[in-house]
Every structure is written in structure tokens, then in C-alpha cells.
Enzyme design. Sequence first.
Site, PDB file in Angstrom:
ATOM      1  CE  LYS A   1      -3.604  -9.653  -3.233  1.00  0.00           C
ATOM      2  NZ  LYS A   1      -4.084  -9.213  -2.025  1.00  0.00           N
TER       3      LYS A   1
ATOM      4  CE  LYS B   1     -12.801  -6.939  -4.040  1.00  0.00           C
ATOM      5  NZ  LYS B   1     -12.283  -6.970  -2.554  1.00  0.00           N
TER       6      LYS B   1
ATOM      7  CE  LYS C   1      -3.939  -0.769   0.814  1.00  0.00           C
ATOM      8  NZ  LYS C   1      -5.344  -1.565  -1.100  1.00  0.00           N
TER       9      LYS C   1
HETATM   10  P1  TYM Z   1     -10.758  -8.781   0.479  1.00  0.00           P
HETATM   11  O1  TYM Z   1     -11.509  -8.061   0.297  1.00  0.00           O
HETATM   12  O2  TYM Z   1      -8.925  -8.396  -0.011  1.00  0.00           O
HETATM   13  O3  TYM Z   1     -10.823 -10.039  -0.379  1.00  0.00           O
HETATM   14  C1  TYM Z   1     -11.435 -10.886   0.258  1.00  0.00           C
HETATM   15  C2  TYM Z   1     -11.835 -12.389   0.715  1.00  0.00           C
HETATM   16  O4  TYM Z   1     -10.688 -12.794  -1.047  1.00  0.00           O
HETATM   17  C3  TYM Z   1     -10.123 -13.898  -0.865  1.00  0.00           C
HETATM   18  N1  TYM Z   1      -9.189 -13.428  -2.109  1.00  0.00           N
HETATM   19  C4  TYM Z   1      -8.092 -13.757  -3.272  1.00  0.00           C
HETATM   20  N2  TYM Z   1      -8.316 -15.382  -3.087  1.00  0.00           N
HETATM   21  C5  TYM Z   1      -7.764 -16.144  -4.609  1.00  0.00           C
HETATM   22  N3  TYM Z   1      -6.891 -15.275  -5.072  1.00  0.00           N
HETATM   23  C6  TYM Z   1      -7.297 -14.188  -5.297  1.00  0.00           C
HETATM   24  N4  TYM Z   1      -6.868 -13.130  -6.980  1.00  0.00           N
HETATM   25  C7  TYM Z   1      -8.181 -13.746  -4.220  1.00  0.00           C
HETATM   26  N5  TYM Z   1      -8.386 -12.321  -3.918  1.00  0.00           N
HETATM   27  C8  TYM Z   1      -8.644 -11.776  -2.885  1.00  0.00           C
HETATM   28  C9  TYM Z   1      -8.733 -12.893   0.576  1.00  0.00           C
HETATM   29  O5  TYM Z   1      -7.819 -13.216   0.836  1.00  0.00           O
HETATM   30  C10 TYM Z   1     -10.082 -12.438   1.178  1.00  0.00           C
HETATM   31  O6  TYM Z   1     -10.490 -14.142   1.411  1.00  0.00           O
HETATM   32  N6  TYM Z   1      -7.871  -8.012   4.484  1.00  0.00           N
HETATM   33  C11 TYM Z   1      -9.593  -8.744   4.462  1.00  0.00           C
HETATM   34  C12 TYM Z   1     -11.022  -8.290   4.207  1.00  0.00           C
HETATM   35  C13 TYM Z   1     -11.386  -8.807   6.263  1.00  0.00           C
HETATM   36  C14 TYM Z   1     -11.124 -10.053   6.415  1.00  0.00           C
HETATM   37  C15 TYM Z   1     -11.933  -9.550   8.147  1.00  0.00           C
HETATM   38  C16 TYM Z   1     -10.967 -11.002   6.412  1.00  0.00           C
HETATM   39  C17 TYM Z   1     -11.063  -7.852   7.242  1.00  0.00           C
HETATM   40  N7  TYM Z   1     -11.815  -8.198   8.343  1.00  0.00           N
HETATM   41  C18 TYM Z   1     -11.317 -10.574   8.953  1.00  0.00           C
HETATM   42  C19 TYM Z   1     -10.844 -12.046   7.066  1.00  0.00           C
HETATM   43  C20 TYM Z   1     -11.385 -11.792   8.735  1.00  0.00           C
HETATM   44  C21 TYM Z   1      -9.336  -8.212   2.457  1.00  0.00           C
HETATM   45  O7  TYM Z   1      -8.810  -7.424   2.583  1.00  0.00           O
HETATM   46  O8  TYM Z   1      -9.716  -9.440   1.677  1.00  0.00           O
END
Ligand code: TYM
Length: 331
Positions: free
Chosen positions: A196, A199, A114
Site C-alpha cells: 500500500k 508514509k 511493526k
Molecule cells: P493512518 O494515519 O495510517 O492513515 C490515515 C487514514 O488513511 C487511510 N490510508 C489509506 N487508505 C487507502 N489506501 C492507502 N494506501 C492508505 N494509507 C492510509 C487509513 O486507512 C486511515 O483511514 N490508526 C489510524 C489512525 C487512528 C484512527 C483512530 C482512525 C487513530 N485513531 C480512530 C480512525 C479512528 C492510522 O494509523 O491511520
Amino acid sequence: MMSKEVVVSGIRPTGFLHLGNYFGAMRNYVRMQDDYDCYFFVADQHSLTTHPDTTALRNSVLRVLAENIACGLDPDKVALYVQSDVPETAELYLYLNMLAYKGELEKTVTFKEKVRLQPDNVNAGLLTYPVLMSADILIQRAVKVPVGKDQEQHLEMARNFADRFNNRYTEVFPLPQPFNFGNTLTKILSLDGNGKMSKSENQMATIYLADEDEMIRKKIMKAKTDSGPVEANAVKPGYIENLFTLMNITSDTATISKFEQDFNTCIIRYGDMKKQLAEDMIRFITPIREKANDIQNDQAYLDKIMKQGAAKARARASETLRLVRKAMRFS
Ligand code: TYM
């Protein structure tokens, strides 16, 4: 009766859901909902680190909720809620911040990324992002957290913070483990083969659950391939393996084994494979997209879901906070 294990996971509403989210998270949510006590939420507060327009953010929250339901989550079985509706998390975040060290936060891979992406907005919320995430998990005293590979380090930090709390005060928290059906966490690659699927990176290499048929076709046909294997049973390059992974959820077993075999005997035609994948992907995504559209337009239904989810999440969260405050001799 043995009580069910508690599961927590969240998704940031920075845009619509893509196939990485589906494979890494959503698919596991749906498969866990009967056997676990599940808390799934839309992490709108986490999104504030990038200073979004909050009116647009609210629309994304509703869209992500609708997509969760369209993918098969039953809001009567799981607590489906919005992070900002559970203010108890913020108090736990405060306490955990006292147990998180600047050095370890600065070393977090996502923080460093970031800082590179938004050098003009390195706010404290960005630095303590893993602490807020830990609070989301620990406020429900969760033991399993279904996430993709990119969240592995955050989970390790959550266990460290929980452990420090337990040692300093009294044992309140179980140590949460990342979870995926199968042994390893998933990482879906971007269709251009660079990193990966996400978004924020190349939009044409990210397939969204909201994409229209023509867009899905276009994106898949542009996916990175090469001139094919030159020896039998070769190891697949990451970007080819990725296409097979995508095929695994969309196509029937006969189709998958045909292309596996073609690959292993060096006669695979990636153009044909992508055409097939595109059509199967459209068949997979269309009903989700349409269902999500219907749900998104039903404001009354979404209001009801959010209220119901928040009530369930807050009930357990305030019980945790009571234990936390007691452990800290605050009450
Ligand atoms: P976020 O919003 O970036 O992504 C949501 C979920 O999707 C998974 N993910 C992926 N898995 C496999 N390949 C990919 N290319 C890929 N892109 C995204 C992420 O691993 C995630 O499971 N910090 C977290 C949100 C969060 C959270 C939490 C998760 C906030 N508090 C508590 C679990 C528990 C995040 O930014 O995910």
C-alpha cells in the site's frame, strides 16, 4: 428532528498526507461533513509509539490540520482537533485495556508488521495501539468510522471491546462500523506496485499533497507499468488498476473512458496515460498544497481551530465518560 449519526476518524501526523490518506479517509470526511455529526482528529499520541522528535511532531500536527482544511473540511461544521487535547480518551483507554487480551493484541496484523519494522522498540503502546484507537472512537460513541482497508481489523477490535464493555457493565456504546462511500474499503497501492501507499515505505512511490509539480511528474512517470494487455477486455493488474483509480479523482470522464477503451482494445500507451495523469494530478494537488501552506503559516487561525475543536470533542467525551463511570459504579 432526528439527530445526526456520529462519525469519528483520525490520521497520524507521521508526515504529510499522501494520496492513500486522501482516498481512504479525507475524501470521505469532506463528503460526510454536512450529513453527519463529525469528529476528525490528528492522532499525535498514536505517533509516540515510534519515539519521534516531538518538536517535529508538532509541526506535522499543524501541517495535517492545514491539509484537512485545504482539502475542504470546514472546522465550523466538524470538530477538528488534536488527540492530545482530549485527555478523556486516556481514561477510557485504561478501562478498555482491562478488556483487551494479550493474545488478540499480538495477533493484530499492524502489530506484527511493526515488530518486523522496529524490533528494538516493541513497547507496550505498540501492543495496545488498537485499544487507544478504540478509545478514540468509543469516547464519542461513534457509529461510523471512515477509514481505508488497512484499518478494518482495528475496527473489528473496537467492536469487540465495546461489546465486552456493554456486556460486563451496562450498554453504553454502539458498535462502530468502518465506512466508505461505495461498498468496499479503499486501498491505494504504492506506485512501485509493492504493497500500500504509505508514509514509511518507498518515498518515491508515494505522492504527497505537499509535493511540488516537478516531483509529482517524476513520481508518476516512474510508476510501475508493463508492456500492456495482450487480449481484449483483460483484467487489469493491481498496479494498472491503481493508476485508473487515481485518474478517477483527477481527470475528466472523457479522458478516463479514452484510456479504458485503449486498455480494452490493447492499444493503450502507458507513457501517454501517465503524462496525462501527471498533469491532471498537478492541477488537483496544486491548489490544496498552496492553500495548506497559507493556513499553516496562520498560527492564530490554527490555534483558534484547535481550541474550538477540542472544546466540542471534550464536551461529548466527558458525557461518555460520565456514562462509563456510572456503568462501572465509579460514581
Ligand atoms: P493512518 O494515519 O495510517 O492513515 C490515515 C487514514 O488513511 C487511510 N490510508 C489509506 N487508505 C487507502 N489506501 C492507502 N494506501 C492508505 N494509507 C492510509 C487509513 O486507512 C486511515 O483511514 N490508526 C489510524 C489512525 C487512528 C484512527 C483512530 C482512525 C487513530 N485513531 C480512530 C480512525 C479512528 C492510522 O494509523 O491511520
